[in-house]
Motif scaffolding. Structure first.
Motif, mmCIF file in Angstrom:
data_model
loop_
_atom_site.group_PDB
_atom_site.id
_atom_site.type_symbol
_atom_site.label_atom_id
_atom_site.label_comp_id
_atom_site.label_asym_id
_atom_site.label_seq_id
_atom_site.Cartn_x
_atom_site.Cartn_y
_atom_site.Cartn_z
ATOM 1 N N TRP A 31 -6.593 -12.024 -0.930
ATOM 2 C CA TRP A 31 -6.712 -10.827 -1.712
ATOM 3 C C TRP A 31 -7.104 -9.528 -1.172
ATOM 4 O O TRP A 31 -6.468 -8.578 -1.671
ATOM 5 C CB TRP A 31 -8.050 -11.252 -2.409
ATOM 6 N N PRO A 32 -7.522 -9.569 -0.136
ATOM 7 C CA PRO A 32 -7.783 -7.908 0.789
ATOM 8 C C PRO A 32 -6.071 -7.279 0.665
ATOM 9 O O PRO A 32 -6.204 -6.208 0.574
ATOM 10 C CB PRO A 32 -8.183 -8.345 1.770
ATOM 11 N N THR A 33 -5.257 -7.950 1.136
ATOM 12 C CA THR A 33 -3.903 -7.632 1.397
ATOM 13 C C THR A 33 -3.201 -7.604 -0.065
ATOM 14 O O THR A 33 -2.604 -6.529 -0.247
ATOM 15 C CB THR A 33 -3.066 -8.562 2.042
ATOM 16 N N PHE A 34 -3.173 -8.508 -1.047
ATOM 17 C CA PHE A 34 -2.339 -8.745 -2.104
ATOM 18 C C PHE A 34 -3.016 -8.097 -3.292
ATOM 19 O O PHE A 34 -2.447 -7.724 -4.519
ATOM 20 C CB PHE A 34 -2.071 -10.081 -2.443
ATOM 21 N N GLY A 35 -4.664 -7.986 -3.464
ATOM 22 C CA GLY A 35 -5.225 -7.455 -4.575
ATOM 23 C C GLY A 35 -4.770 -5.917 -4.668
ATOM 24 O O GLY A 35 -4.528 -5.566 -5.881
ATOM 25 N N GLY A 90 -9.708 -5.718 -16.419
ATOM 26 C CA GLY A 90 -9.880 -5.296 -15.240
ATOM 27 C C GLY A 90 -9.436 -6.058 -14.018
ATOM 28 O O GLY A 90 -9.053 -7.298 -14.059
ATOM 29 N N LEU A 91 -9.638 -5.524 -12.711
ATOM 30 C CA LEU A 91 -9.220 -6.023 -11.756
ATOM 31 C C LEU A 91 -10.015 -7.470 -11.375
ATOM 32 O O LEU A 91 -9.693 -8.366 -11.006
ATOM 33 C CB LEU A 91 -9.020 -5.067 -10.358
ATOM 34 N N ASP A 92 -11.403 -7.415 -11.811
ATOM 35 C CA ASP A 92 -12.233 -8.516 -11.858
ATOM 36 C C ASP A 92 -11.713 -9.766 -12.706
ATOM 37 O O ASP A 92 -11.816 -10.756 -12.432
ATOM 38 C CB ASP A 92 -13.642 -8.312 -12.153
ATOM 39 N N ASP A 93 -11.261 -9.290 -13.900
ATOM 40 C CA ASP A 93 -10.693 -10.435 -14.726
ATOM 41 C C ASP A 93 -9.449 -10.948 -14.000
ATOM 42 O O ASP A 93 -9.382 -12.211 -13.997
ATOM 43 C CB ASP A 93 -10.318 -9.713 -16.270
ATOM 44 N N VAL A 94 -8.795 -10.183 -13.484
ATOM 45 C CA VAL A 94 -7.298 -10.895 -12.887
ATOM 46 C C VAL A 94 -7.988 -11.708 -11.585
ATOM 47 O O VAL A 94 -7.444 -12.821 -11.511
ATOM 48 C CB VAL A 94 -6.675 -9.436 -12.236
ATOM 49 N N GLU A 95 -8.789 -11.230 -10.924
ATOM 50 C CA GLU A 95 -9.292 -12.134 -9.698
ATOM 51 C C GLU A 95 -9.899 -13.433 -10.191
ATOM 52 O O GLU A 95 -9.485 -14.501 -9.899
ATOM 53 C CB GLU A 95 -10.364 -11.351 -9.079
ATOM 54 N N SER A 105 -3.806 -17.995 -13.603
ATOM 55 C CA SER A 105 -2.590 -17.525 -13.136
ATOM 56 C C SER A 105 -2.399 -17.849 -11.717
ATOM 57 O O SER A 105 -3.475 -18.467 -11.241
ATOM 58 C CB SER A 105 -3.062 -16.026 -13.263
ATOM 59 N N LEU A 106 -1.217 -17.485 -11.282
ATOM 60 C CA LEU A 106 -1.016 -17.948 -9.942
ATOM 61 C C LEU A 106 -0.731 -16.558 -9.335
ATOM 62 O O LEU A 106 0.038 -15.674 -9.739
ATOM 63 C CB LEU A 106 0.154 -18.631 -9.648
ATOM 64 N N LEU A 107 -0.855 -16.583 -7.974
ATOM 65 C CA LEU A 107 -0.618 -15.371 -7.114
ATOM 66 C C LEU A 107 0.435 -15.706 -6.233
ATOM 67 O O LEU A 107 0.523 -16.687 -5.349
ATOM 68 C CB LEU A 107 -1.682 -14.976 -6.294
ATOM 69 N N TRP A 108 1.440 -14.738 -5.899
ATOM 70 C CA TRP A 108 2.620 -14.863 -4.914
ATOM 71 C C TRP A 108 2.765 -13.608 -4.055
ATOM 72 O O TRP A 108 2.749 -12.602 -4.509
ATOM 73 C CB TRP A 108 3.998 -14.793 -5.896
ATOM 74 N N GLY A 109 2.645 -13.915 -2.789
ATOM 75 C CA GLY A 109 2.918 -12.858 -1.959
ATOM 76 C C GLY A 109 4.467 -12.526 -1.580
ATOM 77 O O GLY A 109 4.990 -13.770 -1.380
ATOM 78 N N ILE A 110 4.847 -11.455 -1.582
ATOM 79 C CA ILE A 110 6.289 -11.215 -1.215
ATOM 80 C C ILE A 110 6.193 -10.466 0.133
ATOM 81 O O ILE A 110 5.574 -9.159 0.209
ATOM 82 C CB ILE A 110 6.816 -10.298 -2.191
ATOM 83 N N TYR A 111 6.849 -11.011 1.075
ATOM 84 C CA TYR A 111 7.034 -10.498 2.401
ATOM 85 C C TYR A 111 8.526 -10.104 2.873
ATOM 86 O O TYR A 111 9.430 -10.686 2.435
ATOM 87 C CB TYR A 111 6.625 -11.529 3.466
ATOM 88 N N VAL A 112 8.395 -8.834 3.385
ATOM 89 C CA VAL A 112 9.854 -8.467 3.974
ATOM 90 C C VAL A 112 9.852 -8.432 5.488
ATOM 91 O O VAL A 112 8.856 -7.568 5.942
ATOM 92 C CB VAL A 112 10.294 -7.217 3.144
ATOM 93 N N GLY A 133 3.431 -5.917 -8.280
ATOM 94 C CA GLY A 133 3.347 -4.610 -7.691
ATOM 95 C C GLY A 133 3.431 -4.443 -6.087
ATOM 96 O O GLY A 133 3.259 -5.732 -5.407
ATOM 97 N N GLY A 134 3.917 -3.348 -5.576
ATOM 98 C CA GLY A 134 4.027 -3.233 -4.336
ATOM 99 C C GLY A 134 4.898 -1.970 -3.839
ATOM 100 O O GLY A 134 5.185 -1.323 -4.724
ATOM 101 N N ALA A 135 5.528 -2.120 -2.673
ATOM 102 C CA ALA A 135 6.309 -1.048 -2.336
ATOM 103 C C ALA A 135 7.877 -1.312 -2.156
ATOM 104 O O ALA A 135 7.898 -2.366 -1.964
ATOM 105 C CB ALA A 135 5.810 -0.350 -0.850
ATOM 106 N N ARG A 136 8.833 -0.314 -2.056
ATOM 107 C CA ARG A 136 10.096 -0.720 -1.822
ATOM 108 C C ARG A 136 10.824 -1.901 -2.716
ATOM 109 O O ARG A 136 11.407 -2.683 -1.936
ATOM 110 C CB ARG A 136 10.246 -1.041 -0.301
#
Length: 139
Positions: free
Chosen positions: A18-22, A37-42, A50-57, A84-87
């Motif tokens: 979560w510290p990385t992807f939150g 809110g972000l607390d609801d999401v968590e 809900s499920l969390l997916w991390g995307i790495y490049v 959400g993220g970059a690039r």
């Protein structure tokens, strides 16, 4: 082409990731701040709603995606709730391809998402079809 990886983050590993992807999810959550809110999401991620997916490049965390499931009488759908993220130019196509592969293997019939208008060009590029437009009347 860079190496893109998409990894499911189990609820019991949320504290680790979560510290990385939150903050990446928060980029998308802000547009829904009047609904959650972000607390609801968590909480949704911790309870499995809900499920969390991390995307790495190339081994670097670049984006995060949150999904849930909608089961209709005639169709089972994987729903991208937030991303959400970059690039996005580096990871969006391979990440969506991987989500499609995983979703199909899990018995889903489609992937849908609700996105801001700015995603419409990318949605068409990746073969998403416009199904409806949502309107909201504040009370």
């Amino acid at each position: 082409m860079s190496g893109v990886g998409v990894f499911y983050v189990p609820a019991d590993k949320l504290d680790q990731y979560w510290p990385t992807f939150g903050p990446m999810i928060e980029l998308a959550q802000k547009r829904l701040a009047d609904q959650c809110g972000l607390d609801d999401v968590e909480e949704w991620l911790r309870t499995g709603r809900s499920l969390l997916w991390g995307i790495y490049v190339d081994g670097e965390p670049m984006a995060a995606m949150m999904t849930t499931e909608n089961t209709y009488p005639r169709k089972r759908v994987m729903v991208i709730e937030m991303i959400g993220g970059a690039r996005a130019d580096l990871w969006s196509k391979p990440a969506l391809d991987e989500l499609a592969r995983v979703s199909k293997a899990a018995g889903f019939d489609a992937i849908e998402t609700h996105a801001r208008a700015g995603w419409s060009k990318m949605a068409k590029q990746y073969m998403f079809k416009l199904k409806h437009v949502a309107y909201e009347l504040e009370l």
